[in-house]
Design an enzyme around this catalytic site. Structure first.
Site, PDB file in Angstrom:
ATOM      1  N   HIS A  51      37.428  47.768  50.228  1.00 15.79           N
ATOM      2  CA  HIS A  51      36.787  48.499  50.162  1.00 15.79           C
ATOM      3  C   HIS A  51      35.984  48.816  51.301  1.00 15.79           C
ATOM      4  O   HIS A  51      35.193  48.688  52.254  1.00 15.79           O
ATOM      5  CB  HIS A  51      35.282  48.104  49.325  1.00 15.79           C
ATOM      6  CG  HIS A  51      34.199  49.263  48.727  1.00 15.79           C
ATOM      7  ND1 HIS A  51      33.374  48.849  48.208  1.00 15.79           N
ATOM      8  CD2 HIS A  51      34.249  49.987  49.354  1.00 15.79           C
ATOM      9  CE1 HIS A  51      32.860  50.188  47.376  1.00 15.79           C
ATOM     10  NE2 HIS A  51      32.695  50.833  48.627  1.00 15.79           N
ATOM     11  N   GLU A  83      39.224  49.988  46.360  1.00 16.60           N
ATOM     12  CA  GLU A  83      37.225  50.659  45.650  1.00 16.60           C
ATOM     13  C   GLU A  83      37.126  51.269  46.977  1.00 16.60           C
ATOM     14  O   GLU A  83      36.974  51.034  48.421  1.00 16.60           O
ATOM     15  CB  GLU A  83      37.315  49.376  45.274  1.00 16.60           C
ATOM     16  CG  GLU A  83      36.850  48.090  46.465  1.00 16.60           C
ATOM     17  CD  GLU A  83      35.626  46.849  45.040  1.00 16.60           C
ATOM     18  OE1 GLU A  83      35.363  46.911  46.471  1.00 16.60           O
ATOM     19  OE2 GLU A  83      36.121  46.773  44.309  1.00 16.60           O
ATOM     20  N   HIS A 210      31.361  41.113  41.352  1.00 18.13           N
ATOM     21  CA  HIS A 210      30.083  41.569  42.093  1.00 18.13           C
ATOM     22  C   HIS A 210      29.503  39.548  41.812  1.00 18.13           C
ATOM     23  O   HIS A 210      29.373  39.420  40.931  1.00 18.13           O
ATOM     24  CB  HIS A 210      29.125  42.512  41.616  1.00 18.13           C
ATOM     25  CG  HIS A 210      28.646  42.803  42.461  1.00 18.13           C
ATOM     26  ND1 HIS A 210      28.738  43.342  43.850  1.00 18.13           N
ATOM     27  CD2 HIS A 210      26.724  42.550  42.798  1.00 18.13           C
ATOM     28  CE1 HIS A 210      27.894  43.276  45.159  1.00 18.13           C
ATOM     29  NE2 HIS A 210      26.632  42.455  43.962  1.00 18.13           N
TER      30      HIS A 210
END
Length: 260
Positions: A51, A83, A210
């Protein structure tokens, strides 16, 4: 309720942002991000997730070509997932490095981590041309979504190939009733994703990520037995501090239904 597919192993993509964050604390070349990504894939992980954020506080833009080459040259069976929030700079980075999947998240630059899914009513019109640009380049598009049964249809309208459940609200629960309630929301959203197959375009495949751990993954997989992929970074890296990355990866693979 739409029937889930028969249970099958869920793929594991390991987020290496925490490794890069540790590296960036000092002007030294260790920990070796590419070496650790290689060890993760050698241990059986199915992909690498990163990310990159605008301030490059963990993954640097320069890391992306090296990770892409590692997967293409040494682990062609694995996937690369990038991401982030779709700024023009991010879009160009993705197109330059051609991952297998891009996961779009509604992060602001100052956020320490992703903490909510997309508001498609507000952002769907902005997201659709972005998704079309990625799909035209052969890159699969996944959207980060809250557990809400309206999300899958709206994500599809915005060009999604997949959705990724934001599992933070599930992972933070500490009582059986609260856990059950959050799993129910995820289960209902998964049913809605499968029901999209009735329109002839096929159901959306589902990812999750997550705060997932070896302890809370089994119940999530029972709730969504056709979960395609999980992206795990923080908890797996924390385990790796005690176990080493290869053993931490194998531990998660066993929980996800793989022989490891």
């Amino acid at each position: 309720m739409t029937q889930a597919a028969a249970p099958r192993p869920t793929l594991l993509s390991v987020n290496v942002n925490a490794v890069a964050y540790l590296r960036n604390r000092r002007e030294v070349p260790w920990p070796d991000l590419i070496g650790i990504a290689r060890a993760i894939l050698q241990a059986g992980a199915h992909g690498i997730t990163v990310h990159p954020r605008p301030d490059e506080r963990h993954i640097r833009f320069a890391d992306l070509p090296a990770l892409s080459r590692l997967i293409a040259e040494e682990f062609p069976q694995a996937e690369f997932n990038i991401e982030g929030y779709p700024t023009r700079r991010f879009i160009d980075l993705v197109l330059e490095n051609k991952p297998h999947q891009v996961t779009l998240v509604p992060d602001t630059p100052e956020q320490s981590t992703s903490d909510h899914g997309w508001d498609f009513a507000a952002d769907g019109a902005m997201l659709l041309p972005v998704a079309e640009e990625f799909r035209a380049a052969g890159i699969r598009v996944s959207y980060f979504v809250d557990a809400n049964p309206v999300a899958p249809a709206l994500a599809r309208q915005a060009g999604a190939d997949r959705i990724e459940f934001y599992t933070g609200p599930y992972a933070e629960q500490t009582t059986p009733d609260a856990v059950s309630q959050e799993l129910g929301k995820i289960r209902n959203t998964a049913d809605a994703a499968r029901a999209l197959a009735a329109d002839g375009k096929g159901s959306l495949r589902m990812n999750a990520g997550h705060d997932l751990t070896v302890d809370n993954l089994p119940a999530l997989r029972r709730a969504v037995p056709d979960l395609a992929e999980v992206s795990i970074g923080h908890a797996l890296t924390a385990d790796a501090l005690m176990l080493g990355f290869p053993e931490a990866v194998r531990r998660y693979l066993r929980v996800l239904g793989h022989d490891a």
